[in-house]
Design a protein around this motif. Structure first.
Motif, short mmCIF file in Angstrom:
data_model
loop_
_atom_site.label_atom_id
_atom_site.label_comp_id
_atom_site.label_asym_id
_atom_site.label_seq_id
_atom_site.Cartn_x
_atom_site.Cartn_y
_atom_site.Cartn_z
N GLU A 5 28.85 131.73 10.33
CA GLU A 5 28.17 133.02 10.30
C GLU A 5 27.17 133.07 11.43
N ARG A 7 24.63 140.04 9.77
CA ARG A 7 25.42 138.81 9.71
C ARG A 7 26.85 139.10 10.18
N HIS A 55 34.62 141.06 10.66
CA HIS A 55 34.88 139.63 10.65
C HIS A 55 35.55 139.26 11.96
N PRO A 97 30.38 137.18 10.03
CA PRO A 97 31.19 136.02 9.63
C PRO A 97 32.23 135.68 10.70
N LEU A 105 25.54 142.61 6.13
CA LEU A 105 26.78 142.26 6.80
C LEU A 105 27.08 143.30 7.87
#
Length: 479
Positions: A56, A15, A248, A17, A103
């Motif tokens: 996301e 994932r 991120h 973000p 993540l």
């Protein structure tokens, strides 16, 4: 050391973000204004605004490496081109992983063991791959159903401009600030074809939010240095924060126009299969010499959008004349095709989609160009799937095993490009990606596939592989 865990990590979905907010835009705007005041000669251009983008994204470390590999391929006669083309993949294979809660994150070694000046290079390179994934997602939301492909901005601009479009983008006032990439998009219903364009600036850092905001403020100028006439192009700025706890990305949009070309599909097909003229415009020359070739025909192109209202902006250093929209569509599409071919190792065919100046030479400097070294030499069938043409990098492992890293393109679209049929390539390029989307759950391969027909496949075979392969049949009907 067992390489299996590293390969599984590369293939694991992760994932990413993504954030774009009014707060971020306001802070970036303040820093951009301060930079304009503190540094004479830097014009402050339009303020950044948030972008509609999924909060996301689903990706993988392998997908980031494939995007990076396609975007940073080199058009060069060097006999070491095979090694250099693979370097981005090999160097960063142990850099990203799917961490806690899947993540996307830096591996502990990449976060802890890399010294400062290597972290700068690492964040710059990974920032490119991440920015391309984020920007394409944002453009998909803005234009559902469209497919966008990246084109190196310096290579494309070199087609028309003869001064200063060399080297890397530098953080200096004036004309040396340029965007990293153009993103060219298509949509066709068989009768009508539309083309859009966006500029992209890619950033990355191991630092905190202060550094993210500073990078985006710097990008505010870089994405505004190219216009069509007096109309700024639609721009995207993406900065990614790299950490072992998670990656991120942050994206903002200095508004602009993204329509480039619209007209009958047959006219578009004829346009992009022709080699575009090579002009000799100069940076800062806001009214390029109109005597250099007849203007592109007005038919098949959108009328230029209305002039922007509000405060007058400083003139951009790179101005594409309004009547050269068709020319720009030619350049971007052909340069994108060259990048795909370079990724697969087919340098000689890629050279046919570029000009002598794009290949690093002035017209007439070399009467006869030397041959281009190709590394494309192998065919590989995805289990129960399509055949890929490309090149392999082999690395011996312990126990008599071999790591095989394969970069290639789907066989039929490669043939389209070898035959000079750019129209058919654009139509069929997404076929491999559609197949992969339908079958990826059944596959155990470490495979990343793009909508441009490219694929990155990594596997370990339980035998020594000789570093030779039979040559591919080649077609000479190129344009």
């Amino acid at each position: 050391m067992d390489i299996g865990p590293a390969l599984r990590s590369l293939a694991t979905p992760a994932r990413l973000p993504v954030r774009s907010s009014e707060t971020d835009a306001a802070r970036v705007q303040l820093l951009a204004k301060k930079a304009a005041v503190d540094t004479p000669g830097i014009p402050y251009l339009k303020e950044p605004v948030p972008v509609s983008v999924p909060g996301e994204l689903q990706t993988s470390p392998a997908a980031v490496l494939r995007e990076l590999g396609v975007a940073t391929t080199l058009l060069t006669r060097s006999q070491f081109v095979t090694v250099s083309q693979h370097w981005a993949h090999v160097r960063y294979c142990a850099t990203l992983r799917a961490g806690r809660s899947r993540l996307l994150a830096l591996t502990p070694a990449a976060a802890r063991d890399v010294v400062h000046h290597h972290k700068v290079a690492q964040s710059e390179q990974l920032g490119i791959g991440l920015a391309l994934i984020v920007a394409q997602a944002a453009l998909q939301r803005r234009h559902p159903g469209w497919v966008f492909r990246a084109v190196d901005a310096d290579v494309a601009l070199r087609h028309g401009y003869i001064d200063d479009v060399v080297g890397e983008v530098r953080n200096e006032p004036g004309t040396k600030k340029r965007p990293d990439y153009f993103l060219v998009g298509h949509r066709s219903d068989g009768n009508q074809t539309d083309v859009r364009i966006a500029v992209l600036e890619c950033k990355g850092t191991h630092g905190g939010m202060r550094e993210i905001y500073k990078q985006l403020a710097d990008a505010c100028l870089q994405v505004r240095t190219v216009t069509i006439g007096k109309h700024p192009l639609y721009g995207l700025m993406v900065a990614s924060r790299l950490a072992h706890t998670g990656v991120h990305s942050y994206i903002l949009d200095p508004p602009g126009d993204d329509e480039l070309w619209s007209g009958p599909s047959q006219e578009f097909d004829e346009l992009i299969n022709e080699a575009p003229d090579e002009f000799s415009w100069r940076i800062g020359e806001h009214e390029p010499d109109a005597s250099q070739g007849a203007p592109a025909p007005a038919t098949g192109t959108n009328p230029p959008p209305a002039a922007p209202t509000g405060p007058t902006e400083p003139a951009a250093p790179y101005v594409i004349p309004e009547d050269r929209r068709s020319w720009l569509a030619q350049v971007l599409n052909r340069t994108a095709a060259a990048s795909v071919l370079l990724f697969a190792g087919d340098s000689s065919t890629a050279a046919h989609y570029t000009t002598t100046r794009q290949r690093g030479h002035s017209a007439g400097m070399l009467p006869i160009e030397e041959s281009w070294p190709d590394s494309i030499s192998a065919q590989l069938r995805i289990p129960y799937g399509p055949v890929l043409n490309g090149t392999s990098f082999l690395m011996p492992l312990s126990g008599g095993r071999t790591l095989v890293m394969f970069r290639g393109i789907e066989r039929r679209v490669h043939q389209d490009l070898q035959e000079g049929n750019l129209r058919r390539y654009i139509r069929d390029a997404g076929r491999l990606h559609r197949w992969w989307q339908a079958h990826r759950q059944r596959s155990r391969e470490l495979l990343s596939v793009g909508t441009d027909g490219t694929a990155l496949l990594v596997r370990v075979v339980n035998e020594r592989v000789r570093p030779t392969a039979p040559s591919l049949n080649r077609t000479t009907n190129r344009r």
